[in-house]
Design a protein around this motif. Structure first.
Motif, PDB file in Angstrom:
ATOM      1  N   LEU A 259      -7.940 -18.691 -40.409  1.00 53.11           N
ATOM      2  CA  LEU A 259      -6.636 -18.666 -39.761  1.00 53.11           C
ATOM      3  C   LEU A 259      -6.767 -18.812 -38.248  1.00 53.11           C
ATOM      4  N   LEU A 260      -7.791 -18.204 -37.666  1.00 48.38           N
ATOM      5  CA  LEU A 260      -7.969 -18.301 -36.222  1.00 48.38           C
ATOM      6  C   LEU A 260      -8.023 -19.752 -35.770  1.00 48.38           C
ATOM      7  N   ARG A 261      -8.868 -20.550 -36.398  1.00 49.54           N
ATOM      8  CA  ARG A 261      -8.998 -21.939 -35.975  1.00 49.54           C
ATOM      9  C   ARG A 261      -7.675 -22.693 -36.128  1.00 49.54           C
ATOM     10  N   THR A 262      -6.987 -22.485 -37.222  1.00 51.04           N
ATOM     11  CA  THR A 262      -5.713 -23.167 -37.447  1.00 51.04           C
ATOM     12  C   THR A 262      -4.706 -22.813 -36.360  1.00 51.04           C
ATOM     13  N   LEU A 263      -4.583 -21.546 -36.030  1.00 52.29           N
ATOM     14  CA  LEU A 263      -3.613 -21.118 -35.029  1.00 52.29           C
ATOM     15  C   LEU A 263      -3.997 -21.591 -33.631  1.00 52.29           C
ATOM     16  N   VAL A 264      -5.277 -21.507 -33.296  1.00 49.66           N
ATOM     17  CA  VAL A 264      -5.720 -21.969 -31.978  1.00 49.66           C
ATOM     18  C   VAL A 264      -5.437 -23.454 -31.810  1.00 49.66           C
ATOM     19  N   GLU A 265      -5.738 -24.245 -32.831  1.00 52.27           N
ATOM     20  CA  GLU A 265      -5.509 -25.686 -32.725  1.00 52.27           C
ATOM     21  C   GLU A 265      -4.027 -26.010 -32.600  1.00 52.27           C
ATOM     22  N   LYS A 266      -3.182 -25.263 -33.276  1.00 50.05           N
ATOM     23  CA  LYS A 266      -1.748 -25.519 -33.181  1.00 50.05           C
ATOM     24  C   LYS A 266      -1.209 -25.148 -31.806  1.00 50.05           C
ATOM     25  N   LEU A 267      -1.748 -24.110 -31.209  1.00 45.84           N
ATOM     26  CA  LEU A 267      -1.259 -23.661 -29.910  1.00 45.84           C
ATOM     27  C   LEU A 267      -1.884 -24.403 -28.737  1.00 45.84           C
ATOM     28  N   PHE A 268      -3.191 -24.676 -28.824  1.00 46.34           N
ATOM     29  CA  PHE A 268      -3.921 -25.131 -27.644  1.00 46.34           C
ATOM     30  C   PHE A 268      -4.787 -26.365 -27.850  1.00 46.34           C
ATOM     31  N   GLY A 269      -4.928 -26.851 -29.065  1.00 47.10           N
ATOM     32  CA  GLY A 269      -5.916 -27.896 -29.303  1.00 47.10           C
ATOM     33  C   GLY A 269      -7.311 -27.300 -29.294  1.00 47.10           C
ATOM     34  N   GLN A 270      -8.289 -28.068 -28.866  1.00 40.55           N
ATOM     35  CA  GLN A 270      -9.688 -27.630 -28.907  1.00 40.55           C
ATOM     36  C   GLN A 270     -10.195 -27.088 -27.574  1.00 40.55           C
ATOM     37  N   THR A 271      -9.362 -27.121 -26.526  1.00 40.26           N
ATOM     38  CA  THR A 271      -9.919 -26.971 -25.179  1.00 40.26           C
ATOM     39  C   THR A 271      -9.825 -25.570 -24.599  1.00 40.26           C
ATOM     40  N   ILE A 272      -9.247 -24.617 -25.283  1.00 40.14           N
ATOM     41  CA  ILE A 272      -9.096 -23.291 -24.702  1.00 40.14           C
ATOM     42  C   ILE A 272     -10.447 -22.594 -24.578  1.00 40.14           C
ATOM     43  N   THR A 273     -10.646 -21.885 -23.472  1.00 33.92           N
ATOM     44  CA  THR A 273     -11.872 -21.112 -23.300  1.00 33.92           C
ATOM     45  C   THR A 273     -11.728 -19.756 -23.989  1.00 33.92           C
ATOM     46  N   VAL A 274     -12.856 -19.114 -24.203  1.00 30.77           N
ATOM     47  CA  VAL A 274     -12.813 -17.811 -24.854  1.00 30.77           C
ATOM     48  C   VAL A 274     -12.127 -16.790 -23.957  1.00 30.77           C
ATOM     49  N   ASP A 275     -12.241 -16.929 -22.624  1.00 38.00           N
ATOM     50  CA  ASP A 275     -11.554 -16.006 -21.728  1.00 38.00           C
ATOM     51  C   ASP A 275     -10.043 -16.141 -21.860  1.00 38.00           C
ATOM     52  N   LYS A 276      -9.541 -17.368 -21.956  1.00 37.58           N
ATOM     53  CA  LYS A 276      -8.111 -17.568 -22.110  1.00 37.58           C
ATOM     54  C   LYS A 276      -7.638 -17.120 -23.489  1.00 37.58           C
ATOM     55  N   LEU A 277      -8.466 -17.334 -24.497  1.00 37.13           N
ATOM     56  CA  LEU A 277      -8.124 -16.848 -25.833  1.00 37.13           C
ATOM     57  C   LEU A 277      -7.998 -15.328 -25.818  1.00 37.13           C
ATOM     58  N   ARG A 278      -8.889 -14.679 -25.116  1.00 35.84           N
ATOM     59  CA  ARG A 278      -8.829 -13.222 -25.011  1.00 35.84           C
ATOM     60  C   ARG A 278      -7.563 -12.779 -24.286  1.00 35.84           C
ATOM     61  N   GLN A 279      -7.137 -13.528 -23.270  1.00 35.31           N
ATOM     62  CA  GLN A 279      -5.896 -13.186 -22.578  1.00 35.31           C
ATOM     63  C   GLN A 279      -4.700 -13.238 -23.525  1.00 35.31           C
ATOM     64  N   VAL A 280      -4.682 -14.245 -24.378  1.00 36.13           N
ATOM     65  CA  VAL A 280      -3.525 -14.475 -25.243  1.00 36.13           C
ATOM     66  C   VAL A 280      -3.562 -13.600 -26.483  1.00 36.13           C
ATOM     67  N   ALA A 281      -4.729 -13.450 -27.103  1.00 33.54           N
ATOM     68  CA  ALA A 281      -4.825 -12.813 -28.420  1.00 33.54           C
ATOM     69  C   ALA A 281      -5.649 -11.539 -28.413  1.00 33.54           C
ATOM     70  N   GLY A 282      -6.124 -11.103 -27.247  1.00 33.61           N
ATOM     71  CA  GLY A 282      -6.930  -9.894 -27.204  1.00 33.61           C
ATOM     72  C   GLY A 282      -6.090  -8.636 -27.325  1.00 33.61           C
ATOM     73  N   VAL A 283      -6.702  -7.603 -27.857  1.00 40.33           N
ATOM     74  CA  VAL A 283      -6.077  -6.279 -27.896  1.00 40.33           C
ATOM     75  C   VAL A 283      -7.029  -5.297 -27.228  1.00 40.33           C
ATOM     76  N   PRO A 284      -6.507  -4.210 -26.694  1.00 37.84           N
ATOM     77  CA  PRO A 284      -7.338  -3.314 -25.893  1.00 37.84           C
ATOM     78  C   PRO A 284      -8.448  -2.632 -26.694  1.00 37.84           C
ATOM     79  N   ILE A 285      -9.566  -2.448 -26.028  1.00 36.88           N
ATOM     80  CA  ILE A 285     -10.653  -1.610 -26.529  1.00 36.88           C
ATOM     81  C   ILE A 285     -10.663  -0.346 -25.688  1.00 36.88           C
TER      82      ILE A 285
END
Length: 215
Positions: A173-199
């Motif tokens: 599901l992660l890959r499907t949602l990322v591709e629909k929202l951002f294509g292939q180019t999002i960095t892991v830091d930006k992914l964390r901004q959008v989909a991260g939850v606090p530790i």
């Protein structure tokens, strides 16, 4: 490398099954599934899956994971026995899960030595795409995106609401949602901004539910 593309990061899809939140501080882990992602896809050949002996009999409840009986769990390893494997696979990794905060609450309670790099929640991504939908459970989303058959193919012998099946499902599901929202180019830091939850109470930036400026 902090700005690497998301697929190159050490991503691990994770799910656990527990006795239920009604047990509060006595809640026990009953099953774990850890599936590395390679190129953004679940690598089931390197997956780790185990039932966990909770050291007590578990009463059956409507929400109990299917097939996890007390007699079966009594044959499994204890959490202490599998903890080194979990630490080796999860420490420093980006843990991916669906509504991952729930699993992290129990995992961090029972295994406080585990230190992931971040928690990535596929539910947060789904809500960005399907903000008006109430059908954002993992099984509903896998059905919506026609991924259910692939999960069954990869998680051989698994079933919904069991740790390995759900972990594979979250990884797909992660890959499907990322591709629909951002294509292939999002960095892991930006992914964390959008989909991260606090530790442990860390700040995660914009928690408004609005899509932040990414580029």
């Amino acid at each position: 490398m902090p700005n690497q593309l998301w697929m190159a990061a050490p991503l691990v899809a994770f799910d656990l099954e527990g006795t239920g939140g009604q047990d509060r501080e006595n809640e026990a882990i009953l099953e774990v599934g850890v599936v590395p992602l390679a190129g953004g896809r679940p690598d089931v050949d390197r997956a780790y899956h185990s039932i966990v002996n909770p050291g007590r009999r578990i009463p059956r409840r409507p929400w109990s994971p299917p097939g996890l009986t007390s007699d079966m769990l009594a044959l499994g390893p204890t959490l202490d026995h599998i903890l080194p494997e979990l630490m080796a696979r999860l420490n420093g990794a980006y843990i991916v899960g669906h509504n991952v905060t729930v699993d992290w609450r129990l995992l961090s309670l029972r295994c406080p030595g585990i230190r992931p790099a971040a928690l990535i929640d596929t539910l947060k991504l789904a809500r960005l795409i399907r903000s008006g939908s109430r059908r954002n459970s993992l099984t509903a989303l896998l059905t919506h995106y026609q991924l259910t058959d692939e999960v069954f193919h990869l998680a051989v012998g698994g079933q919904p609401h069991r740790a390995l099946w759900d972990a594979v499902g979250a990884g797909l599901l992660l890959r499907t949602l990322v591709e629909k929202l951002f294509g292939q180019t999002i960095t892991v830091d930006k992914l964390r901004q959008v989909a991260g939850v606090p530790i442990n109470g860390e700040a995660m930036g914009d928690e408004s539910g609005q899509l932040p400026l990414l580029f």
